[in-house]
Design a protein around this motif. Structure first.
Motif, PDB file in Angstrom:
ATOM      1  N   SER A   1      -3.661 -65.996  49.907  1.00 20.88           N
ATOM      2  CA  SER A   1      -5.001 -66.060  49.327  1.00 20.88           C
ATOM      3  C   SER A   1      -5.123 -67.108  48.233  1.00 20.88           C
ATOM      4  O   SER A   1      -4.212 -67.301  47.432  1.00 20.88           O
ATOM      5  CB  SER A   1      -5.330 -64.679  48.753  1.00 20.88           C
ATOM      6  OG  SER A   1      -6.461 -64.726  47.945  1.00 20.88           O
ATOM      7  N   SER A   2      -6.285 -67.787  48.228  1.00 21.73           N
ATOM      8  CA  SER A   2      -6.564 -68.734  47.135  1.00 21.73           C
ATOM      9  C   SER A   2      -7.482 -68.081  46.098  1.00 21.73           C
ATOM     10  O   SER A   2      -7.906 -68.713  45.148  1.00 21.73           O
ATOM     11  CB  SER A   2      -7.247 -69.988  47.695  1.00 21.73           C
ATOM     12  OG  SER A   2      -8.541 -69.649  48.198  1.00 21.73           O
ATOM     13  N   ILE A   3      -7.803 -66.781  46.305  1.00 20.34           N
ATOM     14  CA  ILE A   3      -8.721 -66.090  45.398  1.00 20.34           C
ATOM     15  C   ILE A   3      -7.970 -65.706  44.128  1.00 20.34           C
ATOM     16  O   ILE A   3      -6.997 -64.955  44.180  1.00 20.34           O
ATOM     17  CB  ILE A   3      -9.305 -64.814  46.056  1.00 20.34           C
ATOM     18  CG1 ILE A   3      -9.891 -65.129  47.445  1.00 20.34           C
ATOM     19  CG2 ILE A   3     -10.366 -64.185  45.164  1.00 20.34           C
ATOM     20  CD1 ILE A   3     -10.260 -63.910  48.274  1.00 20.34           C
ATOM     21  N   PRO A   4      -8.395 -66.229  42.967  1.00 13.77           N
ATOM     22  CA  PRO A   4      -7.654 -65.896  41.740  1.00 13.77           C
ATOM     23  C   PRO A   4      -7.788 -64.409  41.400  1.00 13.77           C
ATOM     24  O   PRO A   4      -8.862 -63.832  41.548  1.00 13.77           O
ATOM     25  CB  PRO A   4      -8.320 -66.767  40.662  1.00 13.77           C
ATOM     26  CG  PRO A   4      -9.638 -67.170  41.217  1.00 13.77           C
ATOM     27  CD  PRO A   4      -9.550 -67.102  42.702  1.00 13.77           C
TER      28      PRO A   4
ATOM     29  N   PHE B   1     -13.269 -69.641  47.793  1.00 14.61           N
ATOM     30  CA  PHE B   1     -11.963 -68.973  47.797  1.00 14.61           C
ATOM     31  C   PHE B   1     -11.850 -68.071  49.020  1.00 14.61           C
ATOM     32  O   PHE B   1     -12.830 -67.454  49.422  1.00 14.61           O
ATOM     33  CB  PHE B   1     -11.789 -68.102  46.540  1.00 14.61           C
ATOM     34  CG  PHE B   1     -11.804 -68.861  45.264  1.00 14.61           C
ATOM     35  CD1 PHE B   1     -10.880 -69.855  45.002  1.00 14.61           C
ATOM     36  CD2 PHE B   1     -12.758 -68.575  44.295  1.00 14.61           C
ATOM     37  CE1 PHE B   1     -10.889 -70.552  43.809  1.00 14.61           C
ATOM     38  CE2 PHE B   1     -12.781 -69.262  43.086  1.00 14.61           C
ATOM     39  CZ  PHE B   1     -11.843 -70.262  42.846  1.00 14.61           C
ATOM     40  N   LYS B   2     -10.637 -67.977  49.579  1.00 14.00           N
ATOM     41  CA  LYS B   2     -10.478 -67.152  50.780  1.00 14.00           C
ATOM     42  C   LYS B   2      -9.039 -66.678  50.932  1.00 14.00           C
ATOM     43  O   LYS B   2      -8.126 -67.202  50.283  1.00 14.00           O
ATOM     44  CB  LYS B   2     -10.917 -67.931  52.025  1.00 14.00           C
ATOM     45  CG  LYS B   2     -10.348 -69.341  52.126  1.00 14.00           C
ATOM     46  CD  LYS B   2     -11.119 -70.155  53.151  1.00 14.00           C
ATOM     47  CE  LYS B   2     -10.900 -71.637  53.068  1.00 14.00           C
ATOM     48  NZ  LYS B   2     -11.339 -72.264  51.830  1.00 14.00           N
ATOM     49  N   GLY B   3      -8.871 -65.704  51.820  1.00 18.14           N
ATOM     50  CA  GLY B   3      -7.528 -65.188  52.070  1.00 18.14           C
ATOM     51  C   GLY B   3      -7.391 -64.728  53.506  1.00 18.14           C
ATOM     52  O   GLY B   3      -8.378 -64.435  54.172  1.00 18.14           O
ATOM     53  N   ALA B   4      -6.151 -64.676  53.999  1.00 18.42           N
ATOM     54  CA  ALA B   4      -5.889 -64.198  55.361  1.00 18.42           C
ATOM     55  C   ALA B   4      -4.501 -63.559  55.404  1.00 18.42           C
ATOM     56  O   ALA B   4      -3.618 -63.918  54.628  1.00 18.42           O
ATOM     57  CB  ALA B   4      -5.944 -65.365  56.348  1.00 18.42           C
ATOM     58  N   LEU B   5      -4.345 -62.610  56.326  1.00 16.50           N
ATOM     59  CA  LEU B   5      -3.027 -61.999  56.520  1.00 16.50           C
ATOM     60  C   LEU B   5      -2.152 -62.943  57.336  1.00 16.50           C
ATOM     61  O   LEU B   5      -2.605 -63.500  58.340  1.00 16.50           O
ATOM     62  CB  LEU B   5      -3.181 -60.661  57.260  1.00 16.50           C
ATOM     63  CG  LEU B   5      -3.828 -59.529  56.479  1.00 16.50           C
ATOM     64  CD1 LEU B   5      -4.195 -58.381  57.412  1.00 16.50           C
ATOM     65  CD2 LEU B   5      -2.914 -59.033  55.358  1.00 16.50           C
ATOM     66  N   LYS B   6      -0.913 -63.125  56.907  1.00 11.06           N
ATOM     67  CA  LYS B   6       0.013 -64.000  57.642  1.00 11.06           C
ATOM     68  C   LYS B   6       1.371 -63.318  57.732  1.00 11.06           C
ATOM     69  O   LYS B   6       1.691 -62.459  56.907  1.00 11.06           O
ATOM     70  CB  LYS B   6       0.199 -65.330  56.900  1.00 11.06           C
ATOM     71  CG  LYS B   6      -0.991 -66.264  56.994  1.00 11.06           C
ATOM     72  CD  LYS B   6      -0.663 -67.590  56.317  1.00 11.06           C
ATOM     73  CE  LYS B   6      -1.863 -68.518  56.348  1.00 11.06           C
ATOM     74  NZ  LYS B   6      -1.614 -69.744  55.580  1.00 11.06           N
ATOM     75  N   VAL B   7       2.159 -63.749  58.699  1.00 10.25           N
ATOM     76  CA  VAL B   7       3.527 -63.245  58.810  1.00 10.25           C
ATOM     77  C   VAL B   7       4.487 -64.431  58.770  1.00 10.25           C
ATOM     78  O   VAL B   7       4.257 -65.449  59.413  1.00 10.25           O
ATOM     79  CB  VAL B   7       3.744 -62.452  60.128  1.00 10.25           C
ATOM     80  CG1 VAL B   7       5.219 -62.214  60.373  1.00 10.25           C
ATOM     81  CG2 VAL B   7       3.023 -61.115  60.052  1.00 10.25           C
ATOM     82  N   SER B   8       5.537 -64.288  57.979  1.00 14.75           N
ATOM     83  CA  SER B   8       6.539 -65.351  57.913  1.00 14.75           C
ATOM     84  C   SER B   8       7.897 -64.704  57.701  1.00 14.75           C
ATOM     85  O   SER B   8       8.012 -63.678  57.019  1.00 14.75           O
ATOM     86  CB  SER B   8       6.205 -66.295  56.746  1.00 14.75           C
ATOM     87  OG  SER B   8       7.306 -67.128  56.485  1.00 14.75           O
ATOM     88  N   GLU B   9       8.921 -65.311  58.283  1.00 10.40           N
ATOM     89  CA  GLU B   9      10.268 -64.743  58.111  1.00 10.40           C
ATOM     90  C   GLU B   9      10.852 -65.121  56.761  1.00 10.40           C
ATOM     91  O   GLU B   9      11.612 -64.384  56.152  1.00 10.40           O
ATOM     92  CB  GLU B   9      11.183 -65.200  59.246  1.00 10.40           C
ATOM     93  CG  GLU B   9      10.916 -64.411  60.522  1.00 10.40           C
ATOM     94  CD  GLU B   9      11.580 -65.034  61.742  1.00 10.40           C
ATOM     95  OE1 GLU B   9      12.508 -65.838  61.567  1.00 10.40           O
ATOM     96  OE2 GLU B   9      11.162 -64.677  62.862  1.00 10.40           O
ATOM     97  N   ALA B  10      10.484 -66.324  56.295  1.00 10.31           N
ATOM     98  CA  ALA B  10      10.989 -66.771  54.986  1.00 10.31           C
ATOM     99  C   ALA B  10       9.837 -66.723  53.982  1.00 10.31           C
ATOM    100  O   ALA B  10       8.910 -67.519  54.058  1.00 10.31           O
ATOM    101  CB  ALA B  10      11.526 -68.195  55.104  1.00 10.31           C
TER     102      ALA B  10
END
Length: 311
Positions: free
Chosen positions: A88-91, A32-41
């Motif tokens: 993130s896919s971490i539950p 499992f992992k996660g990352a910061l992302k930016v999206s307008e929608a």
């Protein structure tokens, strides 16, 4: 924008005990992992995460006054305003460090004068990181040891000797050839909440009998399991895990979902597998140890098992 990945963790040994200075051993779990992302929608989930980050940023502003850590809050708030979220896919509520990975990601990107993974990590630096992460993660749990974010940030196994003594640990390398034994996760199908479980534990700690059990049994077997695991002494490890599983079933029943009490006991009675808490319990994953994974799988055929380590 997409930030670096931060992984989930598994506390193999030491849940609750580390509050009372038992040893502990925590390993990264890259499934499992996660990352910061930016999206307008933003979809609904990302929107929720973005709102949480807004509240978290307000909290970080409050704790800056303590002088332990400083953040580039202007940059953080501006990124949140442009649609940043934690993908993130971490539950959540599963005891594998969902908030820990988020804390590590925020520290990595926005802390000023941060301690980096590449420098010589002295004990003082590790304890400083643990203190910072504990303070940051308290936003999610009410109180935190800081170990989950530390594990996620360093992506290394961490050996906890006591509250003030931690170090990166080398764990025996695993090969899957001819290895029948395994550490596995069993999905309880229930979301657990950390804070109520920790409160329950703290209430129990007011009783003399519980404190004595913790010191003379729980901590004793936890410490022995950590030592056996690091030495690769599988025979002794399973003797001690069986005892630990028994102590948990007898004394931590509220932390084990009711429908798993008999399954827990079945493992001890048949020796097919031994179960223990993964994190604070109350749901999420349950950690299992077996010397014969095929046998454990047959015995637990109604449940989804995920191998995390092979003996």
């Amino acid at each position: 924008m997409k930030g670096p990945l931060f992984y989930s963790k598994i506390l193999l040994f030491g849940e609750y005990g580390i509050i009372k200075d038992s040893k502990g051993l925590s390993i990264p779990y890259n499934f499992f992992k996660g990352a910061l992302k930016v999206s307008e929608a933003l979809d609904q989930e990302a929107q929720q995460s973005n709102t949480n980050l807004k509240n978290f940023a307000t909290y970080l502003e409050e704790i800056q006054d303590r002088g332990i850590v400083q953040f580039d809050l202007q940059k953080l708030n501006s990124d949140i305003a442009t649609g940043m979220y934690f993908d993130s896919s971490i539950p959540q509520g599963y005891g594998v460090g969902s908030s820990g990975a988020l804390v590590a990601a925020i520290y990595d990107k926005y802390a000023e004068d941060k301690i980096t993974v590449l420098e010589n990590l002295t004990r003082d630096k590790l304890l400083k990181l643990k203190e910072i992460f504990g303070l940051m993660e308290s936003f999610f749990h009410g109180s935190s040891s800081g170990l989950d974010p530390l594990n996620s940030y360093l992506s290394l196994p961490i050996l906890i000797h006591s509250k003030d003594n931690i170090e990166p640990a080398g764990i025996p390398s695993q090969s899957t050839e001819n290895k029948k034994g395994a550490v596995f996760l069993l999905d309880s199908g229930i979301v657990g909440e950390t804070a109520p479980m920790v409160n329950l534990f703290m209430e129990s700690m007011k009783q003399e009998g519980f404190r004595s059990m913790l010191k003379n049994q729980f901590v004793k077997y936890t410490d022995a399991c950590v030592d056996d695991f690091l030495k690769g002494d599988v025979k002794s490890l399973f003797t001690n895990i069986k005892e630990l599983s028994h102590v948990v079933l007898d004394n931590f029943k509220p932390m084990i979902p009711k429908q798993f009490h008999s399954l827990w006991k079945k493992g001890i009675d048949t020796n097919d597998y031994y179960l223990k808490l993964c994190g604070s319990g109350g749901g999420g994953y349950i950690l299992g140890f077996t010397q014969d994974f095929d046998k454990a799988q047959a015995s637990l055929k109604d449940y989804k098992l995920e191998v995390v380590y092979n003996f």
